[in-house]
Scaffold this motif. Structure first.
Motif, PDB file in Angstrom:
ATOM      1  N   LEU A  74       0.813  -1.217   0.000  1.00 36.51           N
ATOM      2  CA  LEU A  74       0.000   0.000   0.000  1.00 36.51           C
ATOM      3  C   LEU A  74       0.845   1.264   0.000  1.00 36.51           C
ATOM      4  CD1 LEU A  74      -3.028  -0.923   2.254  1.00 36.51           C
ATOM      5  CD2 LEU A  74      -3.111  -0.084  -0.083  1.00 36.51           C
ATOM      6  N   TYR A  75       2.012   1.226   0.651  1.00 38.89           N
ATOM      7  CA  TYR A  75       2.880   2.404   0.623  1.00 38.89           C
ATOM      8  C   TYR A  75       3.301   2.688  -0.817  1.00 38.89           C
ATOM      9  CZ  TYR A  75       7.079   5.234   0.999  1.00 38.89           C
ATOM     10  OH  TYR A  75       8.013   6.217   0.825  1.00 38.89           O
TER      11      TYR A  75
ATOM     12  N   ARG B 175       1.734   1.808  -3.491  1.00 35.46           N
ATOM     13  CA  ARG B 175       0.577   2.265  -4.258  1.00 35.46           C
ATOM     14  C   ARG B 175       0.277   3.736  -3.977  1.00 35.46           C
ATOM     15  NH1 ARG B 175      -2.376  -0.969  -7.055  1.00 35.46           N
ATOM     16  NH2 ARG B 175      -4.437  -0.131  -6.702  1.00 35.46           N
ATOM     17  N   THR B 176       0.473   4.150  -2.706  1.00 32.25           N
ATOM     18  CA  THR B 176       0.251   5.556  -2.380  1.00 32.25           C
ATOM     19  C   THR B 176       1.294   6.433  -3.070  1.00 32.25           C
ATOM     20  OG1 THR B 176      -0.506   4.789  -0.218  1.00 32.25           O
ATOM     21  CG2 THR B 176      -0.150   7.134  -0.458  1.00 32.25           C
TER      22      THR B 176
ATOM     23  N   SER C 281     -10.048  13.748  -5.110  1.00 34.46           N
ATOM     24  CA  SER C 281     -10.064  12.456  -4.425  1.00 34.46           C
ATOM     25  C   SER C 281     -11.487  12.044  -4.089  1.00 34.46           C
ATOM     26  CB  SER C 281      -9.169  12.485  -3.179  1.00 34.46           C
ATOM     27  OG  SER C 281      -9.668  13.395  -2.245  1.00 34.46           O
TER      28      SER C 281
ATOM     29  N   TRP D 299      -5.272   8.072  -5.298  1.00 30.57           N
ATOM     30  CA  TRP D 299      -5.570   8.189  -3.878  1.00 30.57           C
ATOM     31  C   TRP D 299      -7.032   7.918  -3.523  1.00 30.57           C
ATOM     32  CZ3 TRP D 299      -2.245  13.182  -2.851  1.00 30.57           C
ATOM     33  CH2 TRP D 299      -0.889  12.802  -2.858  1.00 30.57           C
TER      34      TRP D 299
ATOM     35  N   LEU E 168      -7.924   4.309  -4.141  1.00 29.46           N
ATOM     36  CA  LEU E 168      -7.247   3.458  -3.154  1.00 29.46           C
ATOM     37  C   LEU E 168      -8.091   3.356  -1.888  1.00 29.46           C
ATOM     38  CD1 LEU E 168      -4.416   2.349  -3.645  1.00 29.46           C
ATOM     39  CD2 LEU E 168      -3.510   4.193  -2.250  1.00 29.46           C
TER      40      LEU E 168
ATOM     41  N   PRO F 157      -3.579   5.730   3.551  1.00 32.82           N
ATOM     42  CA  PRO F 157      -3.632   6.593   2.359  1.00 32.82           C
ATOM     43  C   PRO F 157      -4.444   7.864   2.610  1.00 32.82           C
ATOM     44  CG  PRO F 157      -4.071   4.318   1.750  1.00 32.82           C
ATOM     45  CD  PRO F 157      -4.045   4.361   3.246  1.00 32.82           C
TER      46      PRO F 157
ATOM     47  N   VAL G 296      -2.415  10.498   4.238  1.00 30.53           N
ATOM     48  CA  VAL G 296      -1.537  11.189   3.288  1.00 30.53           C
ATOM     49  C   VAL G 296      -2.305  12.319   2.601  1.00 30.53           C
ATOM     50  CG1 VAL G 296      -0.276  10.937   1.127  1.00 30.53           C
ATOM     51  CG2 VAL G 296      -0.011   9.238   2.929  1.00 30.53           C
TER      52      VAL G 296
END
Lengths: 283, 322
Positions: A75-76, A78-79, A220, A236, A239, A257, A260
Motif C-alpha cells: 500500500l505504501y 501504491r500511495t 479524491s 488516492w 485506493l 492513504p 496522506v
C-alpha cells in the motif's frame, strides 16, 4: 468571569522573521509528495501492481510501511505511485480554473460593459450550484476518468476566479496611474500587461494556492465516488474506496492513504495562508 | 383600517422574488446547456449503459430520440423542457423510468433529516469555538482554538466517515454501519457532515467577531464598564452574525454536496445517493433534477436571509437597496 477580556486576534500579526516550524513542515510534506509524483522509484522499490496473494492484508511492518491490500500489493508503494495521477489531476484543475477564470475576469473587469454584466449574472448562477454537484454534472456528460475529473473540478471553480480577478482589475483600472497611461496614449493591452497584471496577480495567485488544497479534496472525493481511473491504477481516492470492503479486517487500508491526502491538503492550505499574507493584502 | 395593499413594503419583496425566479431560470438554462448542448449523444449514453448498443437497434434509437424529443433541434428541445419544468415535470429517469420530481421527493426526507441533524451539531460547535476563541486571553490558546477549523476543513469527508465507521461501528458496535433506520443510524453520517460545516461557521464567525471588536462602539462600551461576556452576547454577536447569514445559502448548498459523499459512505438513501447513482449511470434527467434542486434550495435560503437582514440590523432597509 471578570478575568476574561474580549480580544480580537491581533490584526494580521507581522512575523516575517519568526521561525515558523509549521510552514517548514508543510513545505517538507509537499516536497516529499512532489518527489513521489516525479520519481516514485526513488521512494519505493516495490511494484505497485505486483500482487502477492500470500501476503494479502498484512498490517504495517518494516517491509510494508502501510501494510498490504487484499491482493497482497504494497500500500505504501501504491500511495507513492498514486501521487503522480492525483497531483497531475489537481494541478490541471487549478490551472484550468486560474487561466479560464483569470482571463474572463481580466477582460470583464477591464472592458466593463454589457458582456461584463451578463457574465456577472452567469457567475451568480454558478455560485448557486454547489461546486461538487457542478463537477458531477460535467462528468455525466464527459464520461469517467481522471482527466475528466480534473476538467470538471477546474470548470466548477472558474466562477470564483472570475469574481476575484474582476474585482482586482476593477480596483487597479480606476487608479490614477492607469488613467495617466491612457491619456499618454498607451494601448489597452500594454496597460493590462504593464500596469494591471503585476498588481492584480498577487491575490489571484494566492487564491490559486488556496484552491490547490480544495482541488486535492475534490479530485479524491470524485474518484472515491467511482468516477475516476479504472481500478488497477493506483490513485488516492480510488485506493481509499477499494479499502471500504476490508475495513473490519484491515484498518490500515483506508486509514493510511487517507492520512496522506489529509496531510497534503493541510500542508497546501498552510502555505496558501502564508502566501495570502504576503501577496494578498497589498492595498 | 386601511384595506389597500401596502405597496412600498411589498415592492422590494416582489423585486427579490423576481430576481430569485430569474436565477432559477438561468440555473435551468445553464444545466440544460451543460447536459444537452455539449457534444455528446445522450441516446448513445443511455443505450451503452443498458448494453444494448448495436447496429440492429436503429429503430430503438429513433424511438428513444423521439421519446426524449432529441430528434428536434436544440432550441425546440429547450422550449419543450422549459415548458415541462414550469409544470414541475423534469422528465423521467433513464435508469428506472420513474418521474424525476417523484424520485427527488422520495429522496428528500432522508437528506433533509441528515442535513438538519448535521446543522444541529455544527451550529453550536462552530459558534462555540468562535466565541471561546474571542474570550480566551492567552494568545497561544486562541491560536490553538482557531487552528481547529482549518484542520477540520483539510480532512477528506469520505475518509472521516470511514474512520468513524471503522472505530464506532465495526470495532465498538456503538452505531449501525448503514441504512436509514432509526435515530442511531443518523448519528455517524450527521457527525461526518457536521465537521466541515462547523469549521466553516467557526472560521467566518471568528473573523467577523474580530472585525466588530475593532469598531469604535466597542471601545465606547468598554470604557463605560460593560463586561466582556455582556459585551459579546449583548452587543457584538448579533452584529457579527450578519456575514454568517450571508453565507447561509452556500453552507446549506455544501451540506447537500457533502451528502453525496456521506450518503455513499454510509449507504443511506437520499438526494446525495440518488445523485451519485445518476452520475454513475449517466442518467442525465436525474442529474439535472438534483442540480436544479440544489439551486432552488440556495435561492430560497438567500431569499429568506434577505428578508431576515432588517430584523438583525435595522440599518439595512430592503426598500433602499436596488
Amino acid at each position: 468571569m471578570s478575568e476574561l477580556t474580549l480580544s480580537a486576534p491581533a490584526p494580521l500579526p507581522v512575523r516575517t522573521r519568526r521561525w515558523r516550524p509549521v510552514l517548514w513542515l508543510s513545505l517538507l510534506v509537499l516536497a516529499t509528495v512532489l518527489g513521489w509524483a516525479l520519481a516514485p522509484g526513488l521512494f519505493s522499490s516495490i511494484d505497485p501492481l505486483h500482487a502477492m496473494p500470500a501476503h494479502a492484508l498484512q498490517p504495517p511492518s518494516a517491509a510494508h510501511w502501510f501494510g498490504t491490500d487484499h491482493l497482497g500489493r504494497d500500500l505504501y508503494s501504491r500511495t507513492v505511485h498514486g501521487a503522480s495521477l492525483s497531483l497531475r489531476a489537481t494541478t490541471l484543475a487549478v490551472l484550468i480554473a486560474l487561466l479560464v477564470g483569470g482571463a474572463i475576469g481580466l477582460v470583464c473587469g477591464y472592458f466593463s460593459g454589457r458582456v461584463d454584466s451578463l457574465l456577472m449574472r452567469l457567475v451568480e448562477v454558478l455560485m448557486a450550484i454547489p461546486s461538487l454537484l457542478l463537477a458531477m454534472a460535467v462528468i455525466t456528460v464527459l464520461g469517467f476518468g481522471t482527466l475528466n475529473i480534473a476538467l470538471a473540478v477546474g470548470l466548477s471553480s472558474v466562477a470564483t476566479f472570475i469574481r476575484l480577478t474582476r474585482g482586482e482589475v476593477l480596483r487597479w483600472r480606476a487608479s490614477t496611474f492607469v488613467e495617466a497611461a491612457l491619456s499618454c496614449g498607451v494601448g489597452h493591452w500594454a496597460i493590462i500587461a504593464r500596469h494591471i497584471l503585476p498588481h492584480a496577480a498577487g491575490p489571484v495567485l494566492a487564491l490559486a494556492a488556496l484552491e490547490f488544497g480544495g482541488a486535492v479534496l475534490a479530485v479524491s472525493a470524485l474518484s472515491f465516488l467511482g468516477f475516476g481511473a479504472p481500478p488497477p491504477q493506483p490513485e488516492w481516492g480510488l485506493l481509499i474506496a477499494e479499502g471500504r470492503n476490508f475495513m473490519v479486517a484491515a484498518w490500515w487500508y483506508t486509514t493510511l492513504p487517507g492520512l496522506v491526502v489529509a496531510a497534503v491538503v493541510l500542508a497546501a492550505n498552510q502555505i496558501a495562508r502564508a502566501l495570502q499574507k504576503s501577496w494578498g493584502d497589498n492595498r | 383600517m386601511s384595506s389597500t395593499v401596502d405597496y412600498p413594503r411589498l415592492r422590494p419583496l416582489l423585486t427579490r422574488l423576481g430576481q430569485a425566479l430569474f436565477v432559477l431560470w438561468a440555473a435551468f438554462t445553464l444545466s440544460f446547456l451543460i447536459l444537452y448542448a455539449l457534444p455528446s449523444d445522450p441516446v448513445t449514453i443511455m443505450l451503452s449503459q443498458s448494453g444494448e448498443i448495436s447496429a440492429a437497434d436503429q429503430a430503438q434509437v429513433e424511438a428513444l430520440r423521439a421519446r426524449y424529443h432529441l430528434d428536434q433541434p436544440l432550441p425546440v428541445q429547450y422550449a419543450i423542457a422549459l415548458w415541462q419544468a414550469v409544470q414541475l415535470d423534469l422528465g423521467q429517469s433513464i435508469q428506472s423510468g420513474q418521474a424525476v420530481t417523484q424520485s427527488l421527493l422520495q429522496s428528500l426526507p432522508g437528506t433533509a433529516a441528515l442535513a438538519g441533524a448535521a446543522l444541529l451539531l455544527a451550529i453550536p460547535v462552530g459558534v462555540g469555538v468562535a466565541l471561546l476563541a474571542s474570550l480566551v486571553r492567552n494568545p497561544r490558546g486562541q491560536e490553538a482554538l482557531l487552528a481547529l477549523p482549518s484542520l477540520a476543513v483539510s480532512l477528506p469527508t469520505f475518509w472521516v466517515g470511514l474512520l468513524l465507521l471503522q472505530a464506532l461501528s465495526f470495532r465498538l458496535h456503538v452505531f449501525p454501519a448503514m441504512g436509514n433506520q432509526g435515530l442511531a443510524s443518523l448519528v455517524l453520517p450527521a457527525l461526518t457532515l457536521a465537521i466541515p460545516t462547523a469549521a466553516v461557521i467557526a472560521q467566518v464567525l471568528s473573523r467577523s467577531i474580530a472585525n466588530v471588536l475593532r469598531q469604535p462602539f466597542v471601545s465606547a462600551l468598554r470604557s463605560k464598564g460593560v463586561g466582556p461576556v455582556r459585551l459579546l452576547f449583548g452587543h457584538v454577536l448579533h452584529n457579527a452574525a450578519i456575514p454568517l447569514l450571508t453565507l447561509a445559502g452556500g453552507i446549506i448548498g455544501n451540506l447537500l454536496a457533502g451528502a453525496v459523499v456521506t450518503e455513499t459512505v454510509f449507504s443511506r438513501d437520499g438526494i446525495g445517493r440518488l445523485a451519485q447513482g445518476a452520475v454513475a449511470s449517466q442518467d442525465i434527467p436525474v442529474v439535472q433534477g438534483v442540480v436544479l434542486l440544489a439551486a432552488l434550495i440556495y435561492i430560497l435560503i438567500n431569499l429568506l436571509v434577505d428578508l431576515l437582514y432588517p430584523l438583525l440590523d435595522p440599518r439595512i432597509d430592503l426598500r433602499k437597496t436596488p
